[in-house]
Design a protein around this motif. Structure first.
Motif, PDB file in Angstrom:
ATOM      1  N   ILE A 264       0.834  -1.206   0.000  1.00 47.95           N
ATOM      2  CA  ILE A 264       0.000   0.000   0.000  1.00 47.95           C
ATOM      3  C   ILE A 264       0.863   1.249   0.000  1.00 47.95           C
ATOM      4  O   ILE A 264       0.516   2.258  -0.614  1.00 47.95           O
ATOM      5  CB  ILE A 264      -0.946  -0.019   1.218  1.00 47.95           C
ATOM      6  CG1 ILE A 264      -2.003  -1.103   1.020  1.00 47.95           C
ATOM      7  CG2 ILE A 264      -1.613   1.327   1.414  1.00 47.95           C
ATOM      8  CD1 ILE A 264      -2.982  -1.205   2.155  1.00 47.95           C
ATOM      9  N   GLY A 265       1.997   1.203   0.695  1.00 49.26           N
ATOM     10  CA  GLY A 265       2.842   2.384   0.831  1.00 49.26           C
ATOM     11  C   GLY A 265       3.426   2.895  -0.466  1.00 49.26           C
ATOM     12  O   GLY A 265       3.992   3.985  -0.497  1.00 49.26           O
ATOM     13  N   ARG A 266       3.305   2.147  -1.561  1.00 50.86           N
ATOM     14  CA  ARG A 266       3.828   2.614  -2.845  1.00 50.86           C
ATOM     15  C   ARG A 266       2.917   3.630  -3.502  1.00 50.86           C
ATOM     16  O   ARG A 266       3.324   4.284  -4.463  1.00 50.86           O
ATOM     17  CB  ARG A 266       4.005   1.426  -3.807  1.00 50.86           C
ATOM     18  CG  ARG A 266       5.000   0.381  -3.326  1.00 50.86           C
ATOM     19  CD  ARG A 266       5.268  -0.645  -4.417  1.00 50.86           C
ATOM     20  NE  ARG A 266       4.027  -1.167  -4.998  1.00 50.86           N
ATOM     21  CZ  ARG A 266       4.002  -1.977  -6.047  1.00 50.86           C
ATOM     22  NH1 ARG A 266       5.116  -2.341  -6.621  1.00 50.86           N
ATOM     23  NH2 ARG A 266       2.849  -2.431  -6.526  1.00 50.86           N
ATOM     24  N   LEU A 359      -8.058  -1.126   5.124  1.00 50.41           N
ATOM     25  CA  LEU A 359      -9.434  -1.601   5.239  1.00 50.41           C
ATOM     26  C   LEU A 359     -10.079  -1.739   3.861  1.00 50.41           C
ATOM     27  O   LEU A 359     -10.750  -2.741   3.573  1.00 50.41           O
ATOM     28  CB  LEU A 359     -10.242  -0.638   6.114  1.00 50.41           C
ATOM     29  CG  LEU A 359     -11.741  -0.945   6.271  1.00 50.41           C
ATOM     30  CD1 LEU A 359     -11.932  -2.284   6.976  1.00 50.41           C
ATOM     31  CD2 LEU A 359     -12.439   0.171   7.036  1.00 50.41           C
ATOM     32  N   GLU A 360      -9.883  -0.749   3.003  1.00 50.05           N
ATOM     33  CA  GLU A 360     -10.466  -0.775   1.669  1.00 50.05           C
ATOM     34  C   GLU A 360      -9.880  -1.904   0.833  1.00 50.05           C
ATOM     35  O   GLU A 360     -10.600  -2.546   0.055  1.00 50.05           O
ATOM     36  CB  GLU A 360     -10.224   0.574   0.983  1.00 50.05           C
ATOM     37  CG  GLU A 360     -11.056   0.811  -0.259  1.00 50.05           C
ATOM     38  CD  GLU A 360     -12.536   0.985   0.036  1.00 50.05           C
ATOM     39  OE1 GLU A 360     -13.335   0.792  -0.895  1.00 50.05           O
ATOM     40  OE2 GLU A 360     -12.877   1.289   1.193  1.00 50.05           O
ATOM     41  N   LEU A 361      -8.579  -2.161   0.979  1.00 47.18           N
ATOM     42  CA  LEU A 361      -7.956  -3.242   0.224  1.00 47.18           C
ATOM     43  C   LEU A 361      -8.499  -4.599   0.662  1.00 47.18           C
ATOM     44  O   LEU A 361      -8.845  -5.437  -0.183  1.00 47.18           O
ATOM     45  CB  LEU A 361      -6.444  -3.189   0.400  1.00 47.18           C
ATOM     46  CG  LEU A 361      -5.650  -4.303  -0.288  1.00 47.18           C
ATOM     47  CD1 LEU A 361      -5.895  -4.293  -1.792  1.00 47.18           C
ATOM     48  CD2 LEU A 361      -4.164  -4.171   0.008  1.00 47.18           C
ATOM     49  N   LEU A 365     -10.590  -7.154  -1.690  1.00 47.29           N
ATOM     50  CA  LEU A 365     -10.143  -8.528  -1.924  1.00 47.29           C
ATOM     51  C   LEU A 365     -11.253  -9.530  -1.612  1.00 47.29           C
ATOM     52  O   LEU A 365     -11.442 -10.516  -2.339  1.00 47.29           O
ATOM     53  CB  LEU A 365      -8.903  -8.825  -1.089  1.00 47.29           C
ATOM     54  CG  LEU A 365      -7.608  -8.135  -1.540  1.00 47.29           C
ATOM     55  CD1 LEU A 365      -6.499  -8.359  -0.525  1.00 47.29           C
ATOM     56  CD2 LEU A 365      -7.180  -8.630  -2.910  1.00 47.29           C
ATOM     57  N   ARG A 366     -11.982  -9.279  -0.538  1.00 47.59           N
ATOM     58  CA  ARG A 366     -13.111 -10.155  -0.217  1.00 47.59           C
ATOM     59  C   ARG A 366     -14.202 -10.045  -1.280  1.00 47.59           C
ATOM     60  O   ARG A 366     -14.817 -11.054  -1.664  1.00 47.59           O
ATOM     61  CB  ARG A 366     -13.661  -9.806   1.169  1.00 47.59           C
ATOM     62  CG  ARG A 366     -12.758 -10.261   2.319  1.00 47.59           C
ATOM     63  CD  ARG A 366     -13.463 -10.109   3.652  1.00 47.59           C
ATOM     64  NE  ARG A 366     -13.620  -8.700   4.011  1.00 47.59           N
ATOM     65  CZ  ARG A 366     -12.757  -8.014   4.757  1.00 47.59           C
ATOM     66  NH1 ARG A 366     -11.661  -8.605   5.207  1.00 47.59           N
ATOM     67  NH2 ARG A 366     -12.974  -6.761   5.044  1.00 47.59           N
TER      68      ARG A 366
END
Length: 441
Positions: A264-266, A359-361, A365-366
């Motif tokens: 995510i940090g990218r 949280l959004e990721l 994914l779910r």
């Protein structure tokens, strides 16, 4: 006769102009990569982000004044009969004589002119608050660079989403076209049966209602294609020369990717906020340095003459200024508190963005996993519905099932195909959104 000929020529020209104005460009095929490429270059949001980055560059260039001198030119024209100023003019011009010291001339000099040309220079030496502010402004420039990168990535996601929606609109049209063909075939068959007295008129009416329903849905599907094409055109910002409708690739499930919290940090928006936090730290340091003294150098060279544009006498003045604003009415204290609060606020925003992104990721994914299960289920259902319709059609030709059963089976197959297309579209859009969340674009 001539008037009638002129009238006919004018009418034909007007009709040709109207026809030319009413013509629209034919549909044009575009790939997803082509659309993304055009949008990242011409999209209005991308252009605005580019302008913001240029503005930040200009703001950073302004901070060059921390090291570079300031040079100004000036020209003054004055006249006075004040004894002190008049005698000073004579000294500046280098024309004072012994007669000018006579009491009568000193007390009543008359109108005395002076025309002065000056070159003033200010050179910063030590201004720690401005040096730290320059470093903070440099980081702000990087912030807008990251914001532009994220804007391009977000626009690319929006384009892929719009392209997928256009694919779905075409898929819906294809499904409804096939459904309409099957329903019309049933309508023709039930019409033949009715002419032979094998079915009732209600069966014919049911078939006609079903044909009208599918035709209405097909008309809406055509409108949805136009709407989706216009949305794609807006994202590309191609102007009036672009066609009214785009032709795209067939809707199919894309290959998914694996993702994790570590990537995510990218994302450029997170990088932008991290850089903004560093900039706030430097601005806080700049506010602290405002309590320290400042050291600057200055110089001036001036020409004075009694004539316009004269350069009779030149003189210079140079020096160093050490200034220390001991008390500014608590203005500096207020700036320091505001800078501290801004740093803390920026840190809280960064932490919140990271948590929301994780949280959004996980949520996406779910959702992607659920969409995959839905696609597998619907693929099986479509196969079962196709087989059921085939069996019913065979039995219908033998007179073993009613027209209503065939129409219901056809409607069920159409609904299952539409649901499958909907699930594939949802899966693809979720996939592209995950690509944006992990900045895999």
């Amino acid at each position: 006769m001539m008037n009638r000929s002129k009238f006919l020529v004018t009418l034909l020209l007007a009709l040709s102009v109207n026809l030319a104005m009413g013509q629209s460009l034919p549909p044009q095929y575009v790939s997803m990569e082509e659309v993304v490429g055009k949008a990242t270059k011409h999209n209005a949001q991308v252009r605005i982000a580019e302008m913001d980055r240029r503005i930040s560059q200009a703001h950073y260039q302004q901070t060059d004044a921390v090291y570079l001198p300031q040079v100004s030119l000036g020209y003054t024209a004055m006249v006075t009969n004040n004894p002190l100023n008049a005698f000073g003019f004579l000294l500046q011009q280098g024309v004072a004589t012994a007669q000018d010291f006579e009491p009568s001339r000193l007390n009543n000099p008359g109108a005395t002119h002076n025309f002065g040309t000056s070159v003033d220079v200010k050179v910063p030496v030590v201004n720690l608050d401005m040096i730290y502010a320059r470093k903070g402004t440099k980081l702000q420039q990087e912030v807008y660079h990251y914001k532009q990168m994220y804007t391009e990535a977000y626009v690319a996601y929006e384009v892929r989403k719009a392209y997928t929606q256009l694919q779905f609109a075409y898929e819906m049209r294809n499904i409804l076209t096939a459904t309409l063909s099957d329903v019309k075939q049933i309508h023709r068959t039930v019409g033949n049966f009715y002419s032979q007295g094998l079915v009732q008129q209600s069966d014919v009416l049911n078939a006609e209602v079903q044909v009208s329903t599918v035709e209405s849905a097909l008309s809406k599907a055509e409108s949805n294609i136009d709407n989706a094409s216009e949305g794609l055109k807006l994202l590309m910002n191609t102007g009036a020369d672009s066609p009214d409708r785009y032709v795209v690739d067939s809707l199919s499930q894309v290959m998914t990717v694996t993702a994790g919290d570590a990537v995510i940090g990218r994302r450029p928006d997170i990088k932008a906020m991290e850089t903004a936090l560093d900039a706030s730290v430097w601005m806080e340091k700049s506010a602290r340095m405002a309590f320290l003294p400042k050291l600057n150098a200055f110089g001036s060279y001036q020409f004075n003459d009694s004539k316009v544009l004269g350069f009779r006498k030149g003189s210079y003045l140079a020096g160093i200024s050490l200034s220390w604003n001991v008390f500014s009415g608590r203005q500096d204290q207020g700036k320091l508190k505001a800078a501290k609060a801004a740093t803390m606020r920026q840190e809280q925003q960064l932490n919140l963005l990271k948590e929301e992104s994780r949280l959004e990721l996980n949520k996406s994914l779910r959702a992607l996993h659920d969409s995959q299960k839905e696609i597998e289920k619907l693929q099986k259902s479509v196969g079962q519905a196709e087989e059921a319709l085939r069996i019913l059609n065979n039995r219908y030709r033998e007179g073993l099932v009613s027209t209503t059963d065939c129409l219901q089976s056809q409607a069920q197959l159409s609904q299952q195909r539409m649901a499958l297309a909907q699930a594939v579209m949802t899966y693809n859009i979720t996939h592209y959104y995950i690509q944006l969340l992990i900045y895999n674009v």
